[in-house]
Design a protein around this motif. Structure first.
Motif, mmCIF file in Angstrom:
data_model
loop_
_atom_site.group_PDB
_atom_site.id
_atom_site.type_symbol
_atom_site.label_atom_id
_atom_site.label_comp_id
_atom_site.label_asym_id
_atom_site.label_seq_id
_atom_site.Cartn_x
_atom_site.Cartn_y
_atom_site.Cartn_z
ATOM 1 N N LEU A 16 59.547 80.650 -29.568
ATOM 2 C CA LEU A 16 59.425 79.147 -29.421
ATOM 3 C C LEU A 16 60.159 78.245 -30.328
ATOM 4 C CD1 LEU A 16 57.779 76.766 -27.929
ATOM 5 C CD2 LEU A 16 55.779 77.158 -29.499
ATOM 6 N N LEU A 17 59.928 78.753 -31.529
ATOM 7 C CA LEU A 17 60.654 77.782 -32.571
ATOM 8 C C LEU A 17 62.172 78.061 -32.556
ATOM 9 C CD1 LEU A 17 60.723 76.308 -35.272
ATOM 10 C CD2 LEU A 17 60.698 78.721 -36.407
ATOM 11 N N ALA A 18 62.640 79.111 -32.251
ATOM 12 C CA ALA A 18 64.163 79.293 -31.870
ATOM 13 C C ALA A 18 64.576 78.500 -30.690
ATOM 14 C CB ALA A 18 64.435 80.900 -31.796
ATOM 15 N N SER A 19 63.918 78.502 -29.556
ATOM 16 C CA SER A 19 64.130 77.865 -28.571
ATOM 17 C C SER A 19 64.295 76.235 -28.698
ATOM 18 C CB SER A 19 63.295 78.090 -27.388
ATOM 19 O OG SER A 19 63.218 76.963 -26.577
ATOM 20 N N ALA A 20 63.422 75.925 -29.683
ATOM 21 C CA ALA A 20 63.051 74.339 -30.049
ATOM 22 C C ALA A 20 64.404 74.060 -30.798
ATOM 23 C CB ALA A 20 62.125 74.078 -30.753
ATOM 24 N N MET A 21 64.867 74.859 -31.692
ATOM 25 C CA MET A 21 65.991 74.735 -32.668
ATOM 26 C C MET A 21 67.263 74.444 -31.955
ATOM 27 S SD MET A 21 64.641 76.708 -35.981
ATOM 28 C CE MET A 21 66.253 76.807 -36.720
ATOM 29 N N ALA A 22 67.257 75.466 -30.756
ATOM 30 C CA ALA A 22 68.427 75.435 -29.901
ATOM 31 C C ALA A 22 68.604 74.487 -28.817
ATOM 32 C CB ALA A 22 68.610 77.111 -29.362
ATOM 33 N N GLY A 23 67.395 73.942 -28.594
ATOM 34 C CA GLY A 23 66.995 73.043 -27.504
ATOM 35 C C GLY A 23 67.362 73.459 -26.396
ATOM 36 N N ILE A 24 66.769 74.654 -26.038
ATOM 37 C CA ILE A 24 66.783 75.328 -24.528
ATOM 38 C C ILE A 24 65.935 74.491 -23.735
ATOM 39 C CG2 ILE A 24 66.385 77.288 -23.603
ATOM 40 C CD1 ILE A 24 68.728 77.786 -25.283
ATOM 41 N N ALA A 25 66.543 74.477 -22.611
ATOM 42 C CA ALA A 25 65.829 73.563 -21.435
ATOM 43 C C ALA A 25 65.766 74.156 -20.099
ATOM 44 C CB ALA A 25 66.284 72.255 -21.427
#
Ligand code: SAH
Length: 250
Positions: free
Chosen positions: A213-222
């Motif tokens: 979740l953190l990694a996805s938020a940091m990468a801005g995955i949508a």
């Protein structure tokens, strides 16, 4: 002469991942009702005679309601048109394809289904992740994360083994990851997100489940993105490095 409806899977978004049958039917189509996840850049050339109708969104960004789509398909076929319903991926994988087939059958309209390459398998593959691999995973489960997974589903998945693939799962990513860990899946289990797989805009985010979740938020995955959980994620190029880095920085 009554018309007909062809429900076509358009694959994950790349024009050259359409099937030959899909292109042949589009070439003959009088009207095409398409979704936003289907490959549409070249639609006007593929379906030169057809009226092209976007039912994935409308001014104001509301999707056309499913009942209305069903009604449009039936009405167009009744007026004698060759109708193509073009959907992303495969029409029978979370595409509400079965509802459209039923609506046509109930109305006595001839309907055919053309399978497409589903994102559940092709998006991971495009990131170098096989959903099965000898010695690592002998099964894969595809599940929708559109609504938060129930405790029962989370518990079952946590103990199932094999590969888990979650579609429509971005909005519930935190719930899914935390729930699987709570039910006993190791937080070190490799997880990967593939955004817009098989397209030029593809992005991949790999992290241990406990930090996805953190990694996805940091990468801005949508959205649209596919979530893959399981040992097979290690096979993606660069995955081992990503998994190590994140463990160390945890
Ligand atoms: N019938 C489709 C799935 C429709 S549900 C199929 O078989 O692929 C919509 C979800 O599919 C999205 O939320 C996303 O999870 C996934 N999806 C579709 N195209 C995708 C792509 N190119 N890359 C990653 N995920 C995709």
């Amino acid at each position: 002469m009554p018309g007909s409806v062809a429900l076509i899977g358009g694959g994950p978004g790349a024009a050259d991942l359409m099937t030959v049958r899909a292109l042949r039917l589009l070439d003959q189509a009088d009207v095409v009702y398409y979704d936003r996840l289907a490959p549409t850049d070249e639609l006007a050339a593929w379906a030169p005679r057809a009226r092209l109708v976007d039912v994935g969104k409308r001014p104001g960004h509301h999707r056309v309601p499913q009942e209305e789509i069903n009604r449009l398909l039936v009405a167009s076929a009744r007026s004698g048109l060759r109708v193509v319903r073009l959907k992303g991926g495969d029409p029978f994988v979370f595409g509400r394809g079965s509802e459209e087939v039923s609506a046509c059958r109930d109305a006595g309209i001839e309907v055919s289904v053309v399978p497409g390459i589903t994102s559940a398998v092709s998006a991971p593959a495009a990131a170098g992740i096989p959903v099965t691999a000898r010695g690592l995973s002998t099964s894969f489960t595809v599940i929708t994360g559109h609504d938060p997974l129930s405790e029962r589903a989370l518990a079952a998945l946590a103990h199932l083994g094999g590969t888990t693939v979650v579609l429509m799962g971005m909005g519930t990513l935190g719930h899914t990851a935390a729930g699987l860990v709570r039910h006993g899946m190791s937080p070190e289990t490799p997880a990967g997100l593939v955004e817009r797989g098989c397209t030029p805009d593809q992005r991949v985010c790999i992290a241990p489940l406990g930090r996805i979740l953190l990694a996805s938020a940091m990468a801005g995955i949508a959205s649209p993105a596919v979530l893959v959980i399981g040992e097979v994620v290690r096979l993606a190029p660069g995955a081992e490095q990503r998994l190590r880095d994140l463990v160390q920085s945890a």
